[in-house]
Scaffold this active site. Structure first.
Site, PDB file in Angstrom:
ATOM      1  N   ARG A  55       0.684  -1.155   0.066  1.00  0.00           N
ATOM      2  CA  ARG A  55      -0.369  -0.247   0.113  1.00  0.00           C
ATOM      3  C   ARG A  55       0.510   0.850   0.173  1.00  0.00           C
ATOM      4  O   ARG A  55       0.550   2.422  -1.071  1.00  0.00           O
ATOM      5  CB  ARG A  55      -1.194   0.393   1.701  1.00  0.00           C
ATOM      6  CG  ARG A  55      -2.642  -0.778   0.599  1.00  0.00           C
ATOM      7  CD  ARG A  55      -2.830  -1.198   2.541  1.00  0.00           C
ATOM      8  NE  ARG A  55      -1.554  -2.219   3.426  1.00  0.00           N
ATOM      9  CZ  ARG A  55      -1.719  -3.320   2.565  1.00  0.00           C
ATOM     10  NH1 ARG A  55      -2.805  -4.068   1.669  1.00  0.00           N
ATOM     11  NH2 ARG A  55      -0.865  -4.460   2.406  1.00  0.00           N
ATOM     12  N   THR A  56       1.386   1.629   0.747  1.00  0.00           N
ATOM     13  CA  THR A  56       2.520   2.488   1.100  1.00  0.00           C
ATOM     14  C   THR A  56       3.268   2.990  -0.302  1.00  0.00           C
ATOM     15  O   THR A  56       3.202   3.708  -0.614  1.00  0.00           O
ATOM     16  CB  THR A  56       3.527   2.977   2.668  1.00  0.00           C
ATOM     17  OG1 THR A  56       2.751   1.788   3.582  1.00  0.00           O
ATOM     18  CG2 THR A  56       4.074   3.609   2.588  1.00  0.00           C
ATOM     19  N   LYS A  72      26.030  -4.308  -3.390  1.00  0.00           N
ATOM     20  CA  LYS A  72      27.612  -3.987  -3.023  1.00  0.00           C
ATOM     21  C   LYS A  72      28.157  -2.924  -1.980  1.00  0.00           C
ATOM     22  O   LYS A  72      29.133  -3.083  -2.025  1.00  0.00           O
ATOM     23  CB  LYS A  72      27.513  -3.052  -4.313  1.00  0.00           C
ATOM     24  CG  LYS A  72      27.697  -3.362  -5.509  1.00  0.00           C
ATOM     25  CD  LYS A  72      27.738  -2.333  -7.001  1.00  0.00           C
ATOM     26  CE  LYS A  72      27.003  -3.037  -8.620  1.00  0.00           C
ATOM     27  NZ  LYS A  72      27.165  -2.727  -9.181  1.00  0.00           N
ATOM     28  N   ARG A  90      11.431   3.817   3.227  1.00  0.00           N
ATOM     29  CA  ARG A  90      10.942   2.587   4.467  1.00  0.00           C
ATOM     30  C   ARG A  90      12.239   1.958   4.256  1.00  0.00           C
ATOM     31  O   ARG A  90      13.290   1.142   3.119  1.00  0.00           O
ATOM     32  CB  ARG A  90      10.241   1.889   3.714  1.00  0.00           C
ATOM     33  CG  ARG A  90       9.905   0.873   4.556  1.00  0.00           C
ATOM     34  CD  ARG A  90       8.488  -0.278   4.331  1.00  0.00           C
ATOM     35  NE  ARG A  90       7.774   0.928   4.796  1.00  0.00           N
ATOM     36  CZ  ARG A  90       6.026   0.145   5.025  1.00  0.00           C
ATOM     37  NH1 ARG A  90       6.260  -1.271   4.251  1.00  0.00           N
ATOM     38  NH2 ARG A  90       5.051   0.572   5.044  1.00  0.00           N
ATOM     39  N   HIS A 139       5.678   6.020  11.804  1.00  0.00           N
ATOM     40  CA  HIS A 139       5.689   6.241  10.080  1.00  0.00           C
ATOM     41  C   HIS A 139       4.282   7.294   9.959  1.00  0.00           C
ATOM     42  O   HIS A 139       3.437   7.013   9.816  1.00  0.00           O
ATOM     43  CB  HIS A 139       4.563   4.521   9.990  1.00  0.00           C
ATOM     44  CG  HIS A 139       4.304   4.691   8.481  1.00  0.00           C
ATOM     45  ND1 HIS A 139       4.301   4.976   7.303  1.00  0.00           N
ATOM     46  CD2 HIS A 139       3.958   3.246   8.153  1.00  0.00           C
ATOM     47  CE1 HIS A 139       3.688   4.185   6.553  1.00  0.00           C
ATOM     48  NE2 HIS A 139       3.335   3.366   6.932  1.00  0.00           N
TER      49      HIS A 139
HETATM   50  C1  NCD Z   1       2.306  -1.023   8.258  1.00  0.00           C
HETATM   51  C2  NCD Z   1       4.190  -0.935   8.197  1.00  0.00           C
HETATM   52  O1  NCD Z   1       4.323  -1.189   7.461  1.00  0.00           O
HETATM   53  O2  NCD Z   1       3.976  -0.427   9.424  1.00  0.00           O
HETATM   54  N1  NCD Z   1       1.658  -1.211   7.119  1.00  0.00           N
HETATM   55  C3  NCD Z   1       1.411  -0.373   6.253  1.00  0.00           C
HETATM   56  O3  NCD Z   1       1.974   0.851   5.896  1.00  0.00           O
HETATM   57  N2  NCD Z   1      -0.472   0.068   5.661  1.00  0.00           N
HETATM   58  C4  NCD Z   1       1.843  -1.869   9.507  1.00  0.00           C
HETATM   59  C5  NCD Z   1       1.958  -3.094   9.332  1.00  0.00           C
HETATM   60  O4  NCD Z   1       3.209  -3.826   8.436  1.00  0.00           O
HETATM   61  O5  NCD Z   1       1.614  -4.546   9.885  1.00  0.00           O
END
Ligand code: NCD
Length: 310
Positions: free
Chosen positions: A57-58, A86, A107, A135
Site C-alpha cells: 500500500r505505502t 555492493k 522505508r 510512520h
Molecule cells: C504497516 C507498516 O508497514 O508499518 N503497513 C502499512 O504501511 N500500511 C503496518 C504493518 O506492516 O503491520
C-alpha cells in the site's frame, strides 16, 4: 504555514494546525484521487521511492499519488536489485536520490534511518516507516479516515490494539491522537505494551490514557478500534512471537459488544486479527482507510514539493 521543502520524519514535527491543513488539502484532492479530474501540478517533478523493506500500500499509493499529480517516479522496491548489495551506505544512496529527484520516500528496517537520510539530503525526505519507529504519513491518512467517518477527530474514544511495542503506525498515531486530545486506550498482549518513551512523550498533552490486556472490558465504550498485526519480523526470537500470535481476533460475535457506529480500522496487511466476516459489516473501515492513502499522500507531495500555491 510553510510546507515547501520540509521533511516528514515524525508526526510530532507537525502542529495540530498543520495536520488539519494537510487533511483539508487532502479532502479537496479526493475527486482527482478517484480519477475524475487530471492534475499537472507536479509535471516534470520526480519522486524517488527507496524501499529497503516490503510494502504494498505505502509504495503503490505514493507512486499513484505522484502520477495523479502529473509527476514521475523512480526507485526500487527491493534493495537486492540496487547497489546496496555492493555495500553502498544509506547516506550515499540518499545522496544519489537527491541528485536524481525532487523528494525521497524511504522505508528502512532501522529506527532513525529517515532522520539520518534527511541529514544527507537537500530534497525533502518522507519517512515511510523506519523499523519500529514511526510512520507519519500512515497516521495522517488514519486521521483523515476518522474525520471522514466521524466528522471530527476530537471527542472520540480510540482503542489502539495489538503489537504496540513494535508497531510503528501506533507509535505515530498515539502522538497525533494525544495532540488532538483524544482519549486513548492501549490494549496489547503482555510484553507488547506501548513503549514507556511514547507514553512519556504524549503525557505532556494531558490526554487521558489507559492500558489494559482486556479488550472485552473496554470495547463497549469505544468509537474507533484500531487493530494492528503482531510484527513477526521484529521479534528477536520466533518462539516469543508464537506465544502472542492470535491473542486478539475481531469477529462478528465480539463486535456485538461494541457501539453500533464503532469503526474498525487496520493499517493492513492483516494476518488473522480481523475475521473476513467483518468485512461486510458497517464497522469495517480498513479498505476505505487504504483508499485515503491516495488523497492524503497527494496532499503531502503537493505541499512539500510545490508549496501552498494551487
Ligand atoms: C504497516 C507498516 O508497514 O508499518 N503497513 C502499512 O504501511 N500500511 C503496518 C504493518 O506492516 O503491520
Amino acid at each position: 504555514m510553510q510546507f515547501k521543502g520540509r521533511d516528514v520524519i515524525a508526526i510530532k514535527d507537525f502542529t495540530k494546525a498543520e495536520i488539519m491543513h494537510i487533511l483539508d488539502e487532502a479532502e479537496k484532492l479526493v475527486p482527482a484521487a478517484k480519477g475524475t479530474t487530471r492534475m499537472t501540478n507536479l509535471e516534470g517533478r520526480i519522486l524517488c521511492t527507496l524501499f529497503f523493506e516490503p510494502s504494498t500500500r505505502t509504495r503503490l499509493s505514493f507512486e499513484s499519488a505522484m502520477q495523479i499529480l502529473g509527476g514521475g517516479v523512480i526507485g526500487f522496491a527491493d534493495p537486492t536489485g540496487s547497489s546496496v548489495t555492493k555495500g553502498e551506505t544509506l547516506a550515499d544512496t540518499v545522496r544519489m536520490a537527491d541528485a536524481f529527484g525532487d523528494a525521497i520516500v524511504l522505508r528502512h528496517p532501522l529506527e532513525g534511518a529517515a532522520r539520518l537520510a534527511s541529514e544527507h539530503s537537500n530534497i525533502p525526505v518522507i519517512n515511510a516507516g523506519d523499523g519500529a519507529g514511526q510512520h507519519p504519513t500512515q497516521t495522517l491518512l488514519d486521521l483523515f479516515t476518522i474525520k471522514r467517518a466521524k466528522g471530527k477527530i476530537e471527542g472520540n474514544k480510540v482503542i489502539l490494539l495489538g503489537d504496540l511495542k513494535y508497531g510503528r503506525t501506533v507509535h505515530s498515531m498515539a502522538y497525533a491522537l494525544a495532540m488532538f486530545g483524544v482519549e486513548i486506550c492501549f490494549v496489547s498482549p503482555k510484553g507488547l505494551e506501548m513503549p514507556r518513551e511514547v507514553i512519556r512523550g504524549i503525557s505532556s498533552f494531558g490526554t487521558e490514557t489507559r492500558e489494559t490486556h482486556d479488550l472485552a472490558g473496554v470495547l463497549p465504550e469505544a468509537d474507533v478500534l484500531y487493530v494492528t498485526r503482531i510484527q513477526k519480523e521484529r521479534f528477536p526470537d520466533v518462539e516469543d512471537y508464537l506465544k502472542v500470535a492470535g491473542t486478539y481476533r475481531i469477529d462478528i460475535e465480539m463486535l456485538k459488544k461494541a457501539k453500533s457506529d464503532l469503526i474498525v480500522m487496520h493499517p493492513l496487511p492483516r494476518v488473522d486479527e480481523i475475521a473476513k466476516e467483518v468485512d461486510s459489516t458497517p464497522h469495517a473501515w480498513y479498505f476505505k482507510q487504504a483508499f485515503s492513502a491516495i488523497p492524503v499522500r497527494m496532499a503531502i507531495l503537493k505541499l512539500i514539493i510545490e508549496g501552498d500555491a494551487s
